[in-house]
Every structure is written in structure tokens, then in C-alpha cells.
Design a protein around this motif. Structure first.
Motif, short mmCIF file in Angstrom:
data_model
loop_
_atom_site.label_atom_id
_atom_site.label_comp_id
_atom_site.label_asym_id
_atom_site.label_seq_id
_atom_site.Cartn_x
_atom_site.Cartn_y
_atom_site.Cartn_z
N HIS A 116 37.77 36.41 32.52
CA HIS A 116 36.40 35.95 32.81
C HIS A 116 35.79 36.68 34.01
O HIS A 116 34.64 37.09 33.97
CB HIS A 116 36.40 34.42 33.00
CG HIS A 116 36.80 33.71 31.75
ND1 HIS A 116 35.90 33.14 30.90
CD2 HIS A 116 38.02 33.58 31.17
CE1 HIS A 116 36.56 32.66 29.84
NE2 HIS A 116 37.83 32.91 29.99
N VAL A 117 36.63 36.87 35.05
CA VAL A 117 36.21 37.71 36.18
C VAL A 117 36.06 39.16 35.69
O VAL A 117 35.11 39.86 36.03
CB VAL A 117 37.24 37.62 37.33
CG1 VAL A 117 36.98 38.67 38.40
CG2 VAL A 117 37.20 36.22 37.95
N GLY A 118 37.02 39.59 34.87
CA GLY A 118 36.93 40.85 34.15
C GLY A 118 36.45 42.02 34.98
O GLY A 118 37.02 42.35 36.02
N ASP A 119 35.36 42.65 34.51
CA ASP A 119 34.80 43.84 35.15
C ASP A 119 33.65 43.50 36.09
O ASP A 119 32.84 44.39 36.42
CB ASP A 119 34.30 44.80 34.08
CG ASP A 119 35.42 45.25 33.14
OD1 ASP A 119 36.31 45.96 33.63
OD2 ASP A 119 35.39 44.89 31.95
N ALA A 120 33.55 42.25 36.51
CA ALA A 120 32.39 41.81 37.29
C ALA A 120 32.17 42.68 38.53
O ALA A 120 31.03 43.06 38.84
CB ALA A 120 32.54 40.34 37.69
N GLN A 121 33.25 43.00 39.22
CA GLN A 121 33.11 43.75 40.48
C GLN A 121 32.46 45.11 40.24
O GLN A 121 31.48 45.48 40.91
CB GLN A 121 34.48 43.93 41.13
CG GLN A 121 34.39 44.52 42.51
CD GLN A 121 35.77 44.78 43.11
OE1 GLN A 121 36.79 44.55 42.48
NE2 GLN A 121 35.80 45.26 44.33
N ALA A 122 32.99 45.87 39.26
CA ALA A 122 32.47 47.21 39.00
C ALA A 122 31.03 47.16 38.49
O ALA A 122 30.18 47.97 38.90
CB ALA A 122 33.37 47.92 37.98
N ILE A 123 30.75 46.22 37.60
CA ILE A 123 29.40 46.14 37.01
C ILE A 123 28.40 45.71 38.09
O ILE A 123 27.28 46.24 38.16
CB ILE A 123 29.38 45.18 35.81
CG1 ILE A 123 30.29 45.72 34.69
CG2 ILE A 123 27.96 45.00 35.28
CD1 ILE A 123 30.53 44.73 33.57
N ALA A 124 28.80 44.76 38.93
CA ALA A 124 27.90 44.29 40.00
C ALA A 124 27.57 45.42 40.97
O ALA A 124 26.43 45.61 41.37
CB ALA A 124 28.54 43.11 40.74
N LYS A 125 28.61 46.20 41.32
CA LYS A 125 28.44 47.30 42.27
C LYS A 125 27.47 48.34 41.70
O LYS A 125 26.55 48.78 42.37
CB LYS A 125 29.81 47.93 42.55
CG LYS A 125 29.91 48.62 43.90
CD LYS A 125 31.36 48.97 44.23
CE LYS A 125 31.97 47.99 45.22
NZ LYS A 125 33.36 48.24 45.52
#
Ligand code: NI
Ligand code: MN
Length: 229
Positions: free
Chosen positions: A55-64
Motif C-alpha cells: 500500500h505504501v508501495g512506490d509512494a515515496q518515488a512518485i511523490a518526489k
């Protein structure tokens, strides 16, 4: 106002509300059914229901890459803030007027440990009221609970609920959930990602439509549903 819902497989959801682009639980890398890669995903807002890796998944990269605002519970919002990302913290029962509508976090019966073992607080569902009054309930990972009746009292246009079993509600409890939620339309998710959560969504649709007045929309990963009709 145009509102479009997209299922990217598993529990990865896209919502376009007017000009605002939202991603919910953006899990593309390692998701065997994802129709696009994380590099192809766009969002102004990223909503996270709970801390699990799928659910956290790729959130960091996409948000950045997109300068997106991450919205989640206090603990998960803080975890992203520590990584230098913009985040907005809410918590269960609390709503806030975002540019894309009024978002309330709801109860979910599940866990929420973060991928690095950090404390992810309590898991949540998401209840969004769009600026023109459409109600979308995204249950997150959850078991059946009786307070779905209270969520249903708000008048749900679209409910997005798990049917995969093992980690979440299975088909039988998801049918009971529809009876409590009384939505106009339902999209089943969190199934057929892996053999452990294999289900027949068409068999489930037949049961739900025989026993309730809800219309079940079975999407393939990458398919969308327009909420204006
Ligand atoms: Ni989970
Ligand atoms: Mn999950």
C-alpha cells in the motif's frame, strides 16, 4: 465536475476529481498485475490507507517526482515527512477540506506496520465527498465490521472494497459489507494479485446483484469508471 475512478490492480487506485489527480496506495513495483510502472504514474495527492508494503508501495518515488502531497494517518504522514516529503496528517473520524473534496478517515480492521518495521498507527479507510457531492468510500484492507452501516448512512455512490480473503474480507463478508454500505455502485479490489487471494469477481457480482440493489462494476487493471452518469 468530472470524476473518474481507475483500478491499477491490487489496491492501487486512481481518482481524477476535476483537475486534481489522486493516487491511493500506489503499488506498482513488484505488483504482478500493474498495467503501468511507477515512472508512468502521476499524482498531485497520494493517499495511503495503512503502512503495509503493498500500500505504501512506490509512494515515496512518485511523490518526489510529482511534488505530490501525501495524506495519511498521523504516524504514516510523519514517516514520510522524515523522508523529506510533504505530508498532511489526519486520523480516524477526522475530515478535512482538500482541494479535491472533503476527505474523512474511517475505521478499518487490519494492521499497519511500515515496510521498515516502523509503527504505522491504525489502518484506515477513506471516505471522500467530492466538491459536487459524490461520495466515494474506499475501504482499504479490512475485515467486515458493523459500523459500515454508519458509513452507508452517508449515502455512498461508489464503494471500493476488498474481496480477496486471507488478508481482508472474502466474498461472503464483502457481500455482507455491501448490505451494510448500500452503495449505488461497487468495485471489488485486492484479489487476483497472487494465488493466495484468487477470486472470481463475476461470480461475486452475480451474488451481490441478486441480493442487493448495488451494481457491481468489475474492472480489469488499468480500466476506469466514470462517475458522472
Ligand atoms: Ni494490508
Ligand atoms: Mn494489502
Amino acid at each position: 465536475m468530472k470524476t473518474t475512478f481507475t483500478w491499477y490492480g491490487h489496491a492501487t487506485l486512481g481518482l481524477t476529481v476535476g483537475e486534481h489527480k489522486l493516487l491511493v496506495d500506489p503499488f506498482f513495483t513488484g505488483n504482478p498485475v500493474a498495467p503501468i510502472t511507477a515512472d508512468e504514474a502521476f499524482a498531485d495527492f497520494i493517499l495511503i490507507t495503512h503502512g503495509h508494503g503493498d500500500h505504501v508501495g512506490d509512494a515515496q518515488a512518485i511523490a518526489k517526482r510529482n511534488n505530490a502531497l501525501i495524506i495519511s494517518n498521523f504516524e504514516i504522514a510523519g514517516w514520510f515527512a522524515e523522508q523529506g516529503l510533504e505530508s498532511h496528517a489526519q486520523h480516524l473520524g477526522g475530515g478535512f477540506h482538500h482541494p479535491f473534496g472533503y476527505l474523512k478517515l474511517t475505521l478499518a480492521l487490519h494492521g499497519s506496520a511500515l515496510p521498515d518495521g516502523g509503527y504505522g498507527g491504525n489502518p484506515a479507510g477513506l471516505l471522500l465527498t467530492t466538491p459536487d457531492g459524490k461520495k466515494i468510500y474506499m475501504a482499504g484492507d479490512t475485515g467486515l465490521f458493523g459500523d459500515m452501516q454508519l458509513i452507508g448512512d452517508e449515502g455512498i455512490d461508489l464503494a471500493v472494497i476488498p474481496i480477496g480473503d486471507n488478508y481482508t474480507m472474502g466474498p461472503d463478508d464483502a457481500l455482507r459489507a455491501v448490505k451494510l454500505l448500500r452503495p449505488k455502485q461497487v468495485v471489488p479490489i485486492h484479489y487476483n494479485t497472487w494465488p493466495l487471494i484468487e477470486q472470481d469477481p463475476h461470480a461475486w457480482k452475480a451474488r451481490v446483484e441478486a441480493e442487493t440493489s448495488a451494481k457491481v462494476v468489475v474492472l480489469k487493471p488499468g480500466e476506469s469508471l466514470d462517475l458522472d452518469s
